[in-house]
Design an enzyme around this catalytic site. Structure first.
Site, short mmCIF file in Angstrom:
data_model
loop_
_atom_site.label_atom_id
_atom_site.label_comp_id
_atom_site.label_asym_id
_atom_site.label_seq_id
_atom_site.Cartn_x
_atom_site.Cartn_y
_atom_site.Cartn_z
N ARG A 363 4.40 28.53 12.87
CA ARG A 363 4.33 29.21 14.15
C ARG A 363 3.46 30.46 14.16
NH1 ARG A 363 9.18 26.45 14.99
NH2 ARG A 363 10.44 27.66 13.55
N VAL A 364 3.22 31.04 12.99
CA VAL A 364 2.44 32.28 13.02
C VAL A 364 1.17 32.24 12.18
CG1 VAL A 364 4.38 33.78 13.54
CG2 VAL A 364 3.88 33.25 11.16
#
Ligand SMILES: Nc1ncnc2c1ncn2[C@@H]1O[C@H](COP(=O)(O)OP(=O)(O)OP(=O)(O)O)[C@@H](O)[C@H]1O
Ligand SMILES: [Mg+2]
Lengths: 500, 131
Positions: A363-364
């Site tokens: 997600r990052v």
């Protein structure tokens, strides 16, 4: 005799007031399996060290109003019912110095490698610690290269990220983590491998592999073996994290692997059962979620004002029959920034690493990817997604139109190119170079079964003669027109030589 | 909802406070405990209950341990010492011989201790030497 006793008492009474003060004590109500239940000690803190009258030492665990659970760390055999125990006011901590790098230690930081004490001035790092607040953190923006093509391209990990590695037994979970450690050579990253409840022989093999590749020069191994008390398995990840914090505080980048948190949860469940804590879902104590989140929260990327260090965490979870919706997997999925999902089916089909691209996410991490990788990864993701949709049709090969056939062929080659043996991490410019060739159609003429051979020879060619292409990617970090020209030239030059 | 031993002990204390017939309270609590499978918890409940009811009455059970048995005169001296160490409580003293202490005396309530034994000093000396 009575007289001497009186004399002695008088003398003792004389010191009594100033020498002996009243202290809080607990009494052992019950003990066994490396755990004791104590009455009293109402103001002991969680993770405070407790000393027993018999000399045994333990750490306070669950705290209720009138009783305390203690995990006994040493001298468990000598603890008896009815004996007293005192809180020491000291919290459990690991002694760490720079010289811990290259060493193998237990969950209390004591050396296991027979090479003597950890040298240098040691700092006591608390095992339990409040995670850094948002103000001192910074968002993830620097890549942590795993050296594994599929992961660096599709599920990129950034420094300070928490990325879960999840899959059934024997799907290559440990291999992904170990390859990532091996790939940190020369990257100025301190690695910590925490082996939780694993067979000692397995851990010894891993240490051997790391040492063989020079990876022990920047790695610490924390091991709590399967044959040791559950308390040590429970504590090992906190010790690993505390060691990581020692280096993060110096502004260094740290990678911590927790292999694995399923066994950690089992150890916690076992301790809780002996302490008679009411069991919750799947018989785990109710706060097992908190136990894991407290640990993983401590991974962070610090901002410049706080030294700029980071702890990247790769926790591992073992699933049963691919069930990611079981209690512990769901918990850990929800407290990480993504997961690398490995699948038995793929593993047995020979697709290794057995990465399920559809279910894996980061997600990052894409914020940390270099531009050149983003440029080749975009098409790769698309190729694979289309391939997955069309794969089912592939069985009716003859009825397919040319366009569909081409997509399927491209997909097959992509799957083939993403295979990668163990202990063979690539540097990012090499990853970009081979994925570039795939994405721009330079592999369309290479038969699928020859893709891996092509890759191997292409990489040797680049390393020997095509250094300019690799240098250009490394320096520019993006496929600008001029970089692409050099790279394209090298691919075409090689393809002319490669025996299709 | 499962309660902790100390919650049960407190409930028992509240019940017994206004009770005219302690026997009835005891037997009804025991049958409740049996029905709700609390038998394992009973020793803990009773121990905590004892402590609570003593505290409520301003009493405190204290064991005084010496390495060798103390005679009447010594006991009296020890009793005064105990009163000085645990002031304001009506002490229920028990004298215990514990050869393990080597010498000196210690006083233990259920959750506090005053330790002036030779054993403790030896241990402190030992840890000072070891560093
Ligand atoms: N990329 C790969 N290519 C070839 N073999 C691999 C690869 N990755 C792992 N293996 C092999 O697969 C086996 C299982 O790998 P590994 O021990 O990493 O799996 P695991 O999921 O950690 O297993 P466990 O559940 O026992 O912890 C090992 O024999 C390993 O050498
Ligand atoms: Mg493994």
């Amino acid at each position: 005799m009575a007289n001497t006793l009186i004399d002695e008492l008088k003398r003792q009474i004389a010191d009594f007031d100033h020498a002996a003060k009243k202290e809080k004590i607990g009494r052992v109500m019950e003990t066994g399996d490396g755990v004791a239940r104590l009455s009293g000690l109402s103001d002991v803190a969680s993770s405070e060290i407790v000393e027993f009258e018999s000399g045994a030492v333990g750490v306070a665990q669950n705290l209720e109003e009138s009783e305390v659970g203690v995990m006994i760390l040493s001298g468990a055999e000598s603890v008896k019912e009815g004996e007293t125990a005192k809180a020491t006011g000291r919290l459990l901590s690991v002694p760490v110095s720079d010289a811990i790098v290259g060493r193998v230690v237990n969950a209390l930081g004591a050396p296991l490698d027979g090479r003597g004490e950890i040298a240098g001035e040691r700092k006591l790092m608390p095992m339990e610690k409040i995670a850094p607040g948002v103000i001192t953190r910074e968002s993830v923006h620097e890549p942590l290269q795993t050296g594994i093509k599929a992961i660096d391209a599709l599920i990129p990990i950034g420094r300070g990220q928490r990325e879960l590695i999840i899959g059934d037994r024997q799907t290559g979970k440990t291999a992904v983590a170990i390859d990532t450690i091996v790939n940190q050579k020369g990257q100025d990253v301190i690695c910590i491998y925490v082996a939780i409840g694993q067979k000692e022989s397995k851990v010894a093999r891993i240490i051997g592999e790391l040492a063989k590749r020079g990876a022990m020069d920047y790695t610490v191994v924390v091991s709590a073996g399967a044959s040791e008390p559950a308390a040590l398995s429970f504590l090992a990840p906190y010790a690993g994290c505390a060691i990581g914090e020692y280096f993060m505080e110096q502004g260094k980048d740290v990678l911590v692997v927790y292999d694995d948190l399923s066994k950690h949860a089992w150890a916690y469940r076992q301790i809780a059962l002996i302490l008679r804590r009411p069991p919750g879902r799947e018989a785990y104590p109710g706060d097992v979620f908190y136990v894991h989140s407290r640990l993983l929260e401590r991974s962070a990327k610090m901002d410049r004002n706080h030294g700029g260090g980071s702890i990247t965490a790769l926790p591992i979870i073992e699933t049963q029959a691919g069930d990611v919706s079981a209690y512990i997997p769901t918990n850990v999925i929800s407290i990480t920034d993504g997961q690398i999902y490995l699948e038995s089916d793929l593993f047995y089909k020979g697709i290794r690493p057995a990465l399920n691209v559809g279910l894996s996410v980061s997600r990052v991490g894409s914020a940390a990817q270099i531009k050149a990788m983003k440029q080749v990864a975009g098409t790769l993701r698309l190729d694979l997604a289309q391939f997955r949709e069309l794969e089912a049709f592939a069985q009716f090969g003859s009825d397919l139109d040319e366009g569909t056939k081409r997509l399927i062929d491209r997909g097959r080659r992509a799957v083939e190119l993403l295979k990668q043996p163990q202990y063979a991490p690539l540097v990012v410019e090499e990853e970009v170079a081979v994925l570039y060739a795939l994405s721009r159609g330079h592999l369309d003429a290479v038969p699928t079964e020859k893709i891996r051979e092509w890759e191997e020879e292409f990489l040797s060619f680049l390393r020997a003669e095509g250094g300019d292409a690799l240098d250009a990617i490394r320096e520019k970090k993006e496929l600008s027109e001029e970089v692409e020209k050099v790279l394209k030239g090298r691919v075409e030059e090689f393809n002319k030589r490669f025996a299709m | 909802m499962r309660l902790t031993a100390s919650q049960y002990a407190k409930a028992l204390l509240a019940l017994s406070a206004g009770a005219e017939d302690p026997k009835r309270v005891a037997s009804s609590f025991l049958s409740y405990a049996r029905k709700n499978r609390l038998t394992k918890k009973l020793p803990d409940i009773l121990r905590i209950f004892e402590g609570l009811s003593e505290a409520k009455a301003g009493k405190l059970s204290l064991s005084i341990e010496t390495a060798r048995s103390a005679d009447a005169a010594e006991r009296e001296a020890l009793g005064r010492l105990a009163e000085a160490s645990f002031p304001g409580k009506k002490l229920l003293l028990r004298y215990v011989v514990n050869a393990d202490l080597v010498g000196g005396v210690r006083m233990l309530s259920s959750d506090e201790m005053v330790d002036a034994t030779a054993k403790r000093r030896l241990r402190e000396l030992e840890s000072r030497i070891k560093g």
